[in-house]
Design a protein around this motif. Structure first.
Motif, PDB file in Angstrom:
ATOM      1  N   SER A 257       0.818  -1.208   0.000  1.00 53.20           N
ATOM      2  CA  SER A 257       0.000   0.000   0.000  1.00 53.20           C
ATOM      3  C   SER A 257       0.855   1.262   0.000  1.00 53.20           C
ATOM      4  N   TYR A 258       2.149   1.110  -0.210  1.00 60.80           N
ATOM      5  CA  TYR A 258       3.041   2.267  -0.115  1.00 60.80           C
ATOM      6  C   TYR A 258       4.169   2.153  -1.126  1.00 60.80           C
TER       7      TYR A 258
ATOM      8  N   GLU B 294      13.335   6.799  10.961  1.00 62.81           N
ATOM      9  CA  GLU B 294      12.128   6.056  11.280  1.00 62.81           C
ATOM     10  C   GLU B 294      11.617   5.367  10.005  1.00 62.81           C
TER      11      GLU B 294
ATOM     12  N   ARG C 239       8.725   4.903   8.831  1.00 62.47           N
ATOM     13  CA  ARG C 239       7.663   5.605   8.139  1.00 62.47           C
ATOM     14  C   ARG C 239       8.166   6.782   7.294  1.00 62.47           C
TER      15      ARG C 239
ATOM     16  N   LEU D 100       8.428   5.889   3.659  1.00 59.51           N
ATOM     17  CA  LEU D 100       7.242   5.335   3.003  1.00 59.51           C
ATOM     18  C   LEU D 100       6.333   6.454   2.515  1.00 59.51           C
TER      19      LEU D 100
ATOM     20  N   PRO E 159       2.370   6.541   1.348  1.00 53.57           N
ATOM     21  CA  PRO E 159       1.160   5.759   1.073  1.00 53.57           C
ATOM     22  C   PRO E 159       0.610   6.096  -0.315  1.00 53.57           C
TER      23      PRO E 159
ATOM     24  N   ARG F 218      -2.422   8.423  -0.821  1.00 55.48           N
ATOM     25  CA  ARG F 218      -2.233   9.863  -0.673  1.00 55.48           C
ATOM     26  C   ARG F 218      -2.161  10.579  -2.016  1.00 55.48           C
TER      27      ARG F 218
ATOM     28  N   ARG G 153       5.735  15.967   3.653  1.00 58.66           N
ATOM     29  CA  ARG G 153       5.792  15.407   4.993  1.00 58.66           C
ATOM     30  C   ARG G 153       7.147  14.779   5.279  1.00 58.66           C
TER      31      ARG G 153
ATOM     32  N   GLU H   5       4.103   8.470  16.098  1.00 60.25           N
ATOM     33  CA  GLU H   5       4.939   7.347  15.715  1.00 60.25           C
ATOM     34  C   GLU H   5       5.132   6.435  16.932  1.00 60.25           C
TER      35      GLU H   5
ATOM     36  N   THR I  47       1.200  15.673  11.850  1.00 63.32           N
ATOM     37  CA  THR I  47      -0.152  15.126  11.700  1.00 63.32           C
ATOM     38  C   THR I  47      -1.149  16.246  11.409  1.00 63.32           C
TER      39      THR I  47
ATOM     40  N   PHE J 186      -0.319  17.414   7.725  1.00 56.96           N
ATOM     41  CA  PHE J 186      -0.442  16.482   6.597  1.00 56.96           C
ATOM     42  C   PHE J 186      -1.415  15.340   6.839  1.00 56.96           C
ATOM     43  N   GLY J 187      -2.006  15.279   8.022  1.00 56.65           N
ATOM     44  CA  GLY J 187      -2.869  14.137   8.337  1.00 56.65           C
ATOM     45  C   GLY J 187      -2.066  12.986   8.915  1.00 56.65           C
ATOM     46  N   ARG J 188      -2.785  11.986   9.366  1.00 54.07           N
ATOM     47  CA  ARG J 188      -2.131  10.844   9.983  1.00 54.07           C
ATOM     48  C   ARG J 188      -1.487   9.944   8.937  1.00 54.07           C
ATOM     49  N   ASP J 189      -0.475   9.257   9.362  1.00 58.05           N
ATOM     50  CA  ASP J 189       0.174   8.328   8.457  1.00 58.05           C
ATOM     51  C   ASP J 189      -0.686   7.081   8.303  1.00 58.05           C
ATOM     52  N   ILE J 190      -0.868   6.637   7.069  1.00 54.49           N
ATOM     53  CA  ILE J 190      -1.745   5.477   6.890  1.00 54.49           C
ATOM     54  C   ILE J 190      -1.037   4.334   6.171  1.00 54.49           C
ATOM     55  N   SER J 191       0.301   4.363   6.114  1.00 53.44           N
ATOM     56  CA  SER J 191       0.994   3.212   5.518  1.00 53.44           C
ATOM     57  C   SER J 191       0.766   1.998   6.398  1.00 53.44           C
TER      58      SER J 191
END
Lengths: 528, 528
Positions: free
Chosen positions: A76-77, A93, A95, A98, A100, A103, A506, B93, B518, B521-526
């Motif tokens: 998904s990324y 980190e 994340r 990555l 998504p 996005r 981000r 995170e 957050t 850019f919003g929450r990470d969803i990976s």
């Protein structure tokens, strides 16, 4: 149990009855056609298979006002691979490398493309909703956008994950972008798939990280509760990297930094047991760099105590009988004595995605003809013999040839099918390396061409923007056109270059924050 | 195979031959004594069992110039639990709420305390080097510093993790701090251990996160390739939380934010299927808040569409026959009809750590006497009947009683053994809640007392600094002494309060950075 599979129909498909075939699988399915929402203007649908540098690149560059974008990928990324080694050692980190896919505002189907019907312009997709790619065990390396279902080579099976075939569904396309990438090549060497770690996906990085920290923990128990001798500790804290390309070299360098900048403070008694070795079959490491820069990397490694063993062939990896997790590596040139290691990272060689093999084996008709039955003779995709990739013209369009004739005779362009990245071989530009840079430039070229509607313009031409590799201790090497750099200056380029490419705002923010935090407080060493 | 286990000997141990017992386990062991490095001044050794609020608090406050600090815990980190729910939804995170124990500069042994010999002041530890606590499957909840080996209650076994008994070794102490915390209480309800998610460790948060994202992915496949009906989607996207305390309420609130601020954009068609329900057996949620504040939380939830079902008893959780992953919840008050859900989070009730039960069952002699054989009659630890915890005096010292006499008769203080946190019950202060605040204050009290060498000063007294709970949509409730707050103001307190407690500078920096990112850019969803 009857299930309804709703076929997504592309704009240009010829509504033929042949679209409504019934699946031959056990659960009978019926197809129906979804109508487009009323308010949505009619746009051509571009389906992109894969979410690596090539697939993600096309998806993000393609104009959503002109095309409906659908991405199909088991992940998904998108992974920003040049910084993957940094996440494996905790400098960054996970994340932060990555992105998504959702996005991008694209439609996304998480799954493997299982088969493609080029005549009717539909893709069969196997769903992968609940499966976490990254939670797979060490061995199976299919990290990129497509999955072969019947594989000839046994080592390509997914042995350690008992995966039931997921649900199947079909997606139609107007234009198709095949960007499924390549697999890791293990050359059939015994034990590699079982015991070595790859470094291609975020799950690989996470497993490597946990393994490194666990090894230190294991050797740190009050003197020798596990009965570990000095020799055992030296074996367990030997980190072997197979492959002296940029991935292997950067991982070795980052691992060295982790150990000497961070773990040393936590485990002062263990540093004396640590060793890092890079094995390569070639005469020199980093073959894409010129002699002076590769030499500089070698010298830096020598000063850091990282051993580089060139002209060495790995014959086998096995687990030691002791049960303490030690691996035994047999190197052809070193005779019968096996080297012990706690971790083996495999960073050498790519092979074609089995899906590409499957596609090359298919005979099909070019779309068109009465009621969508196709037109002309049966054809096949044209493959390149050396790389095994699909040959494209200079516009990244897949080439096909008359399936009855000799290969290469009367080759033609397959309309609306494009191939980019590791699985493509551009005619007249054979020999391009399988790098992020090539994949990314091909993706940009294609997407911009589609955006302009002027694909038949200038053919794709790779422009080498230089190569960068981190070699540890805040030093890097950079080879560009006439401006080679080494040392700290190259390290600055290395760090800044990574902030300008394919990254969301981000992560452009987060990556330097993580660097700052690591610089201030050291790497994170929580194991979870 | 003979293995040597080297015993770490505490300063004050009486070198008696009885320390050199041979283990009765299959692999025979020999013990030997490690001498202290020459340059190290002689310091008393304090062994701390556990790395939660209590154990970590003692370890970080205890003066390393005065004491040798050894932490024994199955986890290599401390979890900042009040922000755990935020990590489960990607606001923060994971790593930002973890503090690696080794960063404190303490000696650390990753493992479970298996048994304690109070007479000879040694602890038997079972190693946990290679096991990742957080990679355990959903079910077993032993998240805190100690592990009981033979458990009476079957539901406390570790059913889904086939764990072989790790290597054993012994650690001697001069002073012992038992801070092993409590377990989640499932009240023996069918299916809870198998199907519900706890929210106590970082691995729990990660699994919840993956599950939530997977559910949305599963429901997003082109219309109904999995044959999912509208009803199925409503079931799968129903998120059930059992327990209306702060943990459950904050998770519900954060989940609502995730869905309505982030997932809504990615999966616009699915939001209509989403529902969140909090079940509680009591008449009201958040019992520690006064009526007005709990009412405010209820009203906020009602506006957000989060259902609160009070006076409801869960009787069973089972998996649906359909195979699509739906869970069926049977609620006693709702009759035979079962509610469907895709995720059940279990956030109610604690029970004593089985190790505490085991310790309370032991009969032993107080240390001292000729050749370390102990002195006086056989004694037992004094347990508190209601909580099951170990009774301490006002100085947090464990209390014992003459094993032959009636419980409570002639109770005495067990020298050099301290108990703090959830497994302690301070005499004269019974009824303190099992919260981070209590554990943290006890840890500070004890460590500061030991640092001053003046333990027998003022007894411990809990000072309520107020209670905070996030209720979603940038609103919180705060109950203090005479200064209750609600809404956005309380939210500001909630956010800033968390930056001042028990956190490393690193995370004090990173947590606001993640909040900022957050917010931007919003929450990470990976999903990885």
């Amino acid at each position: 149990m009857a299930r309804t599979t709703i076929l997504q129909r592309p704009l240009s498909s010829r509504c033929g009855a042949n679209l409504f075939t019934r699946s031959t699988s056990a659960s009978s399915r019926t197809f129906s056609v979804v109508s487009r929402p009323q308010d949505e203007p009619k746009k051509e649908r571009v389906v992109i298979l894969g979410s690596g540098w090539a697939g993600y690149g096309v998806a993000r560059t393609l104009d959503p006002k002109k095309y409906e974008r659908i991405v199909v990928s088991p992940r998904s990324y998108f992974v920003f691979t040049p910084l993957l080694a940094s996440t494996a050692v905790g400098t960054l980190e996970f994340r932060a490398v990555l992105e998504p896919i959702r996005r991008l505002g694209v439609k996304f189907h998480q799954g493997w493309a299982d088969d493609i019907d080029f005549t009717n312009k539909t893709i069969r997709v196997e769903a992968n909703a609940s499966d976490e790619m990254s939670d797979r065990p060490v061995t199976p390396p299919p990290v990129l956008g497509i999955k072969g279902s019947s594989l000839a080579e046994p080592s390509l099976q997914l042995p350690s994950r008992r995966r039931e075939k997921g649900e199947m569904f079909e997606v139609g396309y107007d234009k198709l972008v095949v960007a499924v990438g390549a697999y890791s090549q293990t050359f059939g060497i015994e034990g590699v798939r079982k015991h070595a770690h790859f470094l291609r996906d975020i799950g690989d990085a996470r497993r490597i990280r946990l393994r490194v920290l666990s090894l230190f923990e294991q050797c740190s128990y009050p003197d020798s509760e596990t009965g570990l001798s000095e020799k055992d500790k030296s074996d367990l804290l030997h980190f072997a990297i197979v492959g002296g390309g940029p991935t292997g070299i950067e991982f070795a360098a980052e691992l060295h930094d982790l150990i000497h900048e961070d773990l040393k403070k936590m485990y002062p008694d263990l540093v004396k047991y640590v060793s890092i070795t890079v094995y390569d079959v070639a005469k020199k490491i980093l073959p894409m760099f010129d002699q002076a820069l590769a030499r500089y990397a070698m010298d830096t490694f020598a000063r850091q105590g990282i051993k580089v063993e060139t002209e060495k062939h790995l014959d086998r990896i096995r687990e030691d009988e002791s049960g303490n997790g030690t691996l035994r590596i047999k190197v052809r040139e070193l005779g019968d004595e096996e080297k012990g290691a706690g971790l083996v990272v495999w960073s050498t060689g790519l092979m074609q995605n089995p899906m590409v093999e499957k596609l090359k084996g298919k005979r099909f008709k070019i779309p068109g003809g009465p009621a969508g039955t196709g037109r002309g003779p049966l054809v096949r995709l044209l493959g390149e013999s050396r790389t095994g990739g699909i040959v494209t013209d200079g516009n990244m369009r897949a080439k096909a040839y008359n399936g009855g004739s000799e290969k290469g005779d009367s080759s033609m362009v397959l309309p609306d099918v494009f191939v980019v990245g590791d699985c493509a071989t551009v005619e007249d530009q054979k020999g391009l390396p399988n790098t992020a840079q090539v994949a990314s430039q091909q993706a940009n070229y294609l997407a911009q061409g589609l955006n302009k509607g002027a694909l038949l313009g200038k053919p794709f031409k790779f422009r080498n923007l230089g190569t960068l590799t981190y070699v540890g201790g805040w030093k890097a090497i950079h080879q560009g056109e006439g401006n080679d750099l080494r040392g700290w200056a190259a390290w600055v380029v290395w760090r800044t270059a990574y902030l300008t490419k394919s990254m969301s705002v981000r992560n452009k923010l987060m990556v330097p924050v993580h660097w700052l935090v690591t610089w201030l407080f050291g790497r994170d060493i929580s194991r979870f």
